[in-house]
Design a protein around this motif. Structure first.
Motif, PDB file in Angstrom:
ATOM      1  N   GLY A   1       0.791  -1.229   0.000  1.00 37.57           N
ATOM      2  CA  GLY A   1       0.000   0.000   0.000  1.00 37.57           C
ATOM      3  C   GLY A   1       0.815   1.267   0.000  1.00 37.57           C
ATOM      4  N   PHE A   2       2.147   1.153   0.030  1.00 39.00           N
ATOM      5  CA  PHE A   2       3.027   2.317  -0.108  1.00 39.00           C
ATOM      6  C   PHE A   2       3.496   2.398  -1.558  1.00 39.00           C
ATOM      7  CE2 PHE A   2       3.512   0.568   4.189  1.00 39.00           C
ATOM      8  CZ  PHE A   2       3.046   1.646   4.935  1.00 39.00           C
ATOM      9  N   GLN A   3       3.961   3.564  -1.980  1.00 36.56           N
ATOM     10  CA  GLN A   3       4.443   3.659  -3.354  1.00 36.56           C
ATOM     11  C   GLN A   3       5.757   2.905  -3.527  1.00 36.56           C
ATOM     12  OE1 GLN A   3       4.641   7.612  -5.004  1.00 36.56           O
ATOM     13  NE2 GLN A   3       5.421   6.891  -6.972  1.00 36.56           N
ATOM     14  N   LYS A   4       6.599   2.939  -2.497  1.00 35.65           N
ATOM     15  CA  LYS A   4       7.866   2.218  -2.544  1.00 35.65           C
ATOM     16  C   LYS A   4       8.171   1.610  -1.180  1.00 35.65           C
ATOM     17  CE  LYS A   4      10.579   4.834  -6.018  1.00 35.65           C
ATOM     18  NZ  LYS A   4      11.026   3.706  -6.860  1.00 35.65           N
ATOM     19  N   ILE A   5       8.939   0.533  -1.197  1.00 36.85           N
ATOM     20  CA  ILE A   5       9.585   0.015   0.011  1.00 36.85           C
ATOM     21  C   ILE A   5      11.078   0.063  -0.245  1.00 36.85           C
ATOM     22  CG2 ILE A   5       9.908  -1.939   1.557  1.00 36.85           C
ATOM     23  CD1 ILE A   5       7.121  -2.890   0.847  1.00 36.85           C
ATOM     24  N   VAL A   6      11.808   0.796   0.594  1.00 34.93           N
ATOM     25  CA  VAL A   6      13.250   0.898   0.424  1.00 34.93           C
ATOM     26  C   VAL A   6      13.942   0.261   1.627  1.00 34.93           C
ATOM     27  CG1 VAL A   6      13.153   2.938  -1.040  1.00 34.93           C
ATOM     28  CG2 VAL A   6      13.335   3.226   1.414  1.00 34.93           C
ATOM     29  N   VAL A   7      15.018  -0.449   1.352  1.00 32.38           N
ATOM     30  CA  VAL A   7      15.775  -1.136   2.395  1.00 32.38           C
ATOM     31  C   VAL A   7      17.180  -0.560   2.443  1.00 32.38           C
ATOM     32  CG1 VAL A   7      16.641  -3.358   3.217  1.00 32.38           C
ATOM     33  CG2 VAL A   7      14.435  -3.249   2.053  1.00 32.38           C
ATOM     34  N   LEU A   8      17.647  -0.253   3.648  1.00 35.81           N
ATOM     35  CA  LEU A   8      19.001   0.242   3.854  1.00 35.81           C
ATOM     36  C   LEU A   8      19.928  -0.946   4.073  1.00 35.81           C
ATOM     37  CD1 LEU A   8      18.163   3.099   6.406  1.00 35.81           C
ATOM     38  CD2 LEU A   8      18.172   3.198   3.914  1.00 35.81           C
ATOM     39  N   ASN A   9      21.001  -1.009   3.300  1.00 27.08           N
ATOM     40  CA  ASN A   9      21.912  -2.151   3.389  1.00 27.08           C
ATOM     41  C   ASN A   9      23.337  -1.723   3.116  1.00 27.08           C
ATOM     42  OD1 ASN A   9      23.230  -4.369   1.198  1.00 27.08           O
ATOM     43  ND2 ASN A   9      22.641  -5.198   3.188  1.00 27.08           N
ATOM     44  N   LEU A  10      24.214  -1.985   4.066  1.00 26.90           N
ATOM     45  CA  LEU A  10      25.642  -1.795   3.812  1.00 26.90           C
ATOM     46  C   LEU A  10      26.076  -2.826   2.781  1.00 26.90           C
ATOM     47  CD1 LEU A  10      27.371  -1.237   7.291  1.00 26.90           C
ATOM     48  CD2 LEU A  10      27.533   0.265   5.302  1.00 26.90           C
ATOM     49  N   PRO A  11      26.715  -2.422   1.696  1.00 29.22           N
ATOM     50  CA  PRO A  11      27.106  -3.392   0.669  1.00 29.22           C
ATOM     51  C   PRO A  11      27.934  -4.546   1.213  1.00 29.22           C
ATOM     52  CG  PRO A  11      27.327  -1.165  -0.184  1.00 29.22           C
ATOM     53  CD  PRO A  11      26.992  -1.023   1.268  1.00 29.22           C
TER      54      PRO A  11
ATOM     55  N   ILE B   1       6.821  -9.329  -1.983  1.00 24.58           N
ATOM     56  CA  ILE B   1       7.068  -7.916  -1.688  1.00 24.58           C
ATOM     57  C   ILE B   1       8.200  -7.420  -2.571  1.00 24.58           C
ATOM     58  CG2 ILE B   1       7.967  -6.337   0.072  1.00 24.58           C
ATOM     59  CD1 ILE B   1       6.437  -7.949   2.160  1.00 24.58           C
ATOM     60  N   GLN B   2       8.030  -6.239  -3.125  1.00 24.50           N
ATOM     61  CA  GLN B   2       9.014  -5.625  -4.013  1.00 24.50           C
ATOM     62  C   GLN B   2       9.854  -4.611  -3.239  1.00 24.50           C
ATOM     63  OE1 GLN B   2       7.472  -4.066  -7.780  1.00 24.50           O
ATOM     64  NE2 GLN B   2       8.755  -2.254  -7.532  1.00 24.50           N
ATOM     65  N   LEU B   3      11.171  -4.745  -3.326  1.00 26.21           N
ATOM     66  CA  LEU B   3      12.082  -3.872  -2.590  1.00 26.21           C
ATOM     67  C   LEU B   3      12.902  -3.002  -3.526  1.00 26.21           C
ATOM     68  CD1 LEU B   3      13.565  -6.455  -0.021  1.00 26.21           C
ATOM     69  CD2 LEU B   3      11.551  -4.980   0.272  1.00 26.21           C
ATOM     70  N   ASP B   4      13.189  -1.785  -3.076  1.00 25.94           N
ATOM     71  CA  ASP B   4      14.236  -0.942  -3.653  1.00 25.94           C
ATOM     72  C   ASP B   4      15.335  -0.811  -2.605  1.00 25.94           C
ATOM     73  OD1 ASP B   4      13.301  -0.046  -6.319  1.00 25.94           O
ATOM     74  OD2 ASP B   4      11.621   0.748  -5.174  1.00 25.94           O
ATOM     75  N   TRP B   5      16.543  -0.454  -3.062  1.00 20.36           N
ATOM     76  CA  TRP B   5      17.696  -0.491  -2.174  1.00 20.36           C
ATOM     77  C   TRP B   5      18.361   0.864  -2.048  1.00 20.36           C
ATOM     78  CZ3 TRP B   5      18.394  -4.904   0.503  1.00 20.36           C
ATOM     79  CH2 TRP B   5      17.728  -6.045   0.023  1.00 20.36           C
ATOM     80  N   ILE B   6      18.802   1.155  -0.828  1.00 26.57           N
ATOM     81  CA  ILE B   6      19.641   2.315  -0.543  1.00 26.57           C
ATOM     82  C   ILE B   6      20.924   1.780   0.108  1.00 26.57           C
ATOM     83  CG2 ILE B   6      19.927   4.426   0.817  1.00 26.57           C
ATOM     84  CD1 ILE B   6      17.875   4.853  -1.291  1.00 26.57           C
ATOM     85  N   ASP B   7      22.070   2.103  -0.455  1.00 31.35           N
ATOM     86  CA  ASP B   7      23.325   1.660   0.134  1.00 31.35           C
ATOM     87  C   ASP B   7      23.551   2.331   1.483  1.00 31.35           C
ATOM     88  OD1 ASP B   7      23.979  -0.038  -1.924  1.00 31.35           O
ATOM     89  OD2 ASP B   7      25.385   1.335  -2.903  1.00 31.35           O
ATOM     90  N   GLY B   8      23.897   1.505   2.472  1.00 29.15           N
ATOM     91  CA  GLY B   8      24.260   2.044   3.765  1.00 29.15           C
ATOM     92  C   GLY B   8      25.571   2.819   3.688  1.00 29.15           C
ATOM     93  N   VAL B   9      25.895   3.506   4.765  1.00 29.26           N
ATOM     94  CA  VAL B   9      27.067   4.382   4.796  1.00 29.26           C
ATOM     95  C   VAL B   9      27.917   4.029   6.006  1.00 29.26           C
ATOM     96  CG1 VAL B   9      27.871   6.775   4.915  1.00 29.26           C
ATOM     97  CG2 VAL B   9      25.739   6.239   3.707  1.00 29.26           C
ATOM     98  N   LYS B  10      29.204   3.909   5.823  1.00 28.33           N
ATOM     99  CA  LYS B  10      30.116   3.717   6.941  1.00 28.33           C
ATOM    100  C   LYS B  10      30.344   5.057   7.632  1.00 28.33           C
ATOM    101  CE  LYS B  10      32.574  -0.287   5.091  1.00 28.33           C
ATOM    102  NZ  LYS B  10      33.896  -0.859   4.695  1.00 28.33           N
ATOM    103  N   GLY B  11      30.255   5.028   8.938  1.00 23.74           N
ATOM    104  CA  GLY B  11      30.388   6.269   9.686  1.00 23.74           C
ATOM    105  C   GLY B  11      31.708   6.974   9.466  1.00 23.74           C
ATOM    106  N   ALA B  12      32.765   6.194   9.204  1.00 22.98           N
ATOM    107  CA  ALA B  12      34.080   6.798   8.976  1.00 22.98           C
ATOM    108  C   ALA B  12      34.093   7.664   7.725  1.00 22.98           C
ATOM    109  CB  ALA B  12      35.143   5.705   8.883  1.00 22.98           C
ATOM    110  N   ASP B  13      33.145   7.429   6.815  1.00 21.54           N
ATOM    111  CA  ASP B  13      33.079   8.209   5.580  1.00 21.54           C
ATOM    112  C   ASP B  13      32.228   9.469   5.721  1.00 21.54           C
ATOM    113  OD1 ASP B  13      34.644   6.304   4.317  1.00 21.54           O
ATOM    114  OD2 ASP B  13      32.917   5.135   3.632  1.00 21.54           O
TER     115      ASP B  13
END
Length: 402
Positions: A61-71, A89-101
């Protein structure tokens, strides 16, 4: 000869026309089916026909589902991808971020000095998700961390949540200037707690933007603990609660233990009760939905205006209007619908943000999730439907850590 060929040609043209029409109808049907994820976001009468049913689609029921994932966490991506596939369920992906960066100079101003790398990386990954929602003008999005689990019956649960969200935030059909919860949107000092049952709740205006209603910023669906708003809270959130009794997807009381928050749910309500209410005192940001309005407000508050604490605490401030924040309209649910999954293996692998020690976790689990998708992987990939119940009736609390 020529006369005889005319009817023949007409027959041939008719056959061609029928075939062409059939192909067109087949194509139109396929396009309509593939576009079903977008249909909830149409406005007006067209979208409102069977509107609530869009909770059953591939993006819940949402337009997108995005998942945060460290590569680097391929284990997390493999597992949540399988869980999504088995749940349609259909997923889109967002690359996680290392805090050191994350450079300190990109952090918004605030009094949180020298935040740990895990905190900075978590914050930036969630800002990337909010930025994507804003840039792409996504109407609603569910943002999840990559270690979440959910019940096989998640669509039924979200159907009930959507009805509850509407009851708490949509205007009444009989009087659009009023709400079923008289403490919404701005409770007065004398406001009192109100328990609402969907069976007796007054009818509300049909939403035009989302199955979950038109007037919300954040739906906090996965957390490690939450509190009910109380009349003595400062600042004060609306006090209405939609109570779902005899919810068989809720484990018995001996299995309900929030890592944070309070035990009011088990103390004040009967077994198998789930309650939807305005979010107060939330901890953990493992799954939450945002509207476009909410994404813009959060990107401003957390990404531009002020960096005051860990991400989940800043969400908590937003949902209560604390610490000078914009006061967002945030709904949540107890017990939560999404939860961390703790697999068999070293506990240090549980998180890239916080330290879970060096111990070994022998028994996998997902607290408060009865028919866990991840705990039923083997059965589901084999096509079996006698699902394993993590928390069977009459069982004993095994004291599993969070």
């Amino acid at each position: 000869m020529i006369a005889n060929s005319i009817p023949q040609r007409r027959i041939q043209l008719a056959i061609v026309g029928i075939v062409a029409l059939s192909l067109f109808l087949l194509y139109f049907r396929r396009e309509l089916s593939s576009a079903s994820n977008e249909l909830p976001y149409l406005s007006g009468a067209v979208a409102q026909s069977g509107f609530l049913e869009h909770v059953q689609n591939r993006t819940l029921g949402f337009q997108k589902i995005v998942v945060l994932n460290l590569p680097s966490r391929t284990d997390h991506k493999d597992a949540v991808s399988l869980a999504a596939a088995l749940s349609n369920i259909q997923l889109d992906w967002i690359d996680g971020v290392k805090g050191a960066d994350v450079l300190d100079k990109v952090l918004p101003p605030g009094d949180y000095q020298n935040p740990p790398d895990g905190v900075k990386g978590c914050w930036r990954a969630h800002m990337k998700a909010l930025l994507t929602v804003v840039q792409q003008n996504v109407s609603t999005a569910l943002i999840m961390e990559d270690d979440v689990d959910w019940d096989i019956r998640i669509r039924d649960q979200l159907h009930s949540f959507a009805l509850s969200s509407r009851a708490l935030t949509q205007p009444l059909s009989s009087n659009p200037s009023k709400y079923a919860d008289p403490t919404f949107p701005e409770p007065k000092p004398e406001a009192q707690i109100l328990n609402i049952s969907l069976e007796s709740a007054p009818r509300t205006i049909e939403p035009s933007n989302s199955p979950y209603g038109d007037n919300w910023d954040l739906l906090w669906l996965g957390h490690c603990g939450m509190q009910f708003p109380k009349p003595d809270n400062k600042p004060l959130n609306p006090l209405g609660r939609v109570v779902h009794s005899n919810d068989l997807t809720v484990p018995e009381k001996q299995f309900i233990h929030f890592q944070w928050g309070s035990e009011d749910l088990t103390n004040d309500y009967p077994a198998h009760t789930r309650v939807v209410h305005h979010a107060t005192g939330g901890v953990c940001s493992l799954a939450y939905a945002v509207s476009q309005r909410g994404a813009r407000r959060l990107l401003y508050e957390l990404g531009v205006n002020k960096f005051s604490s860990n991400l989940d605490i800043m969400l908590r401030e937003f949902c209560s209007g604390a610490n000078g924040r914009v006061h967002g309209t945030c709904l949540t649910v107890q017990p939560q619908l999404f939860q961390h999954h703790r697999p068999r293996g070293a506990r240090k692998g549980f998180s890239d943000i916080s330290d879970h020690g060096e111990d070994w976790n022998e028994k996998p689990y997902s607290k408060h999730i009865q028919w866990s998708v991840r705990m039923n992987f083997r059965k589901m990939v084999m096509g079996e439907t006698d699902y394993a119940d993590q928390w069977p009736a009459g069982g004993k609390d095994n004291g599993l850590p969070s």
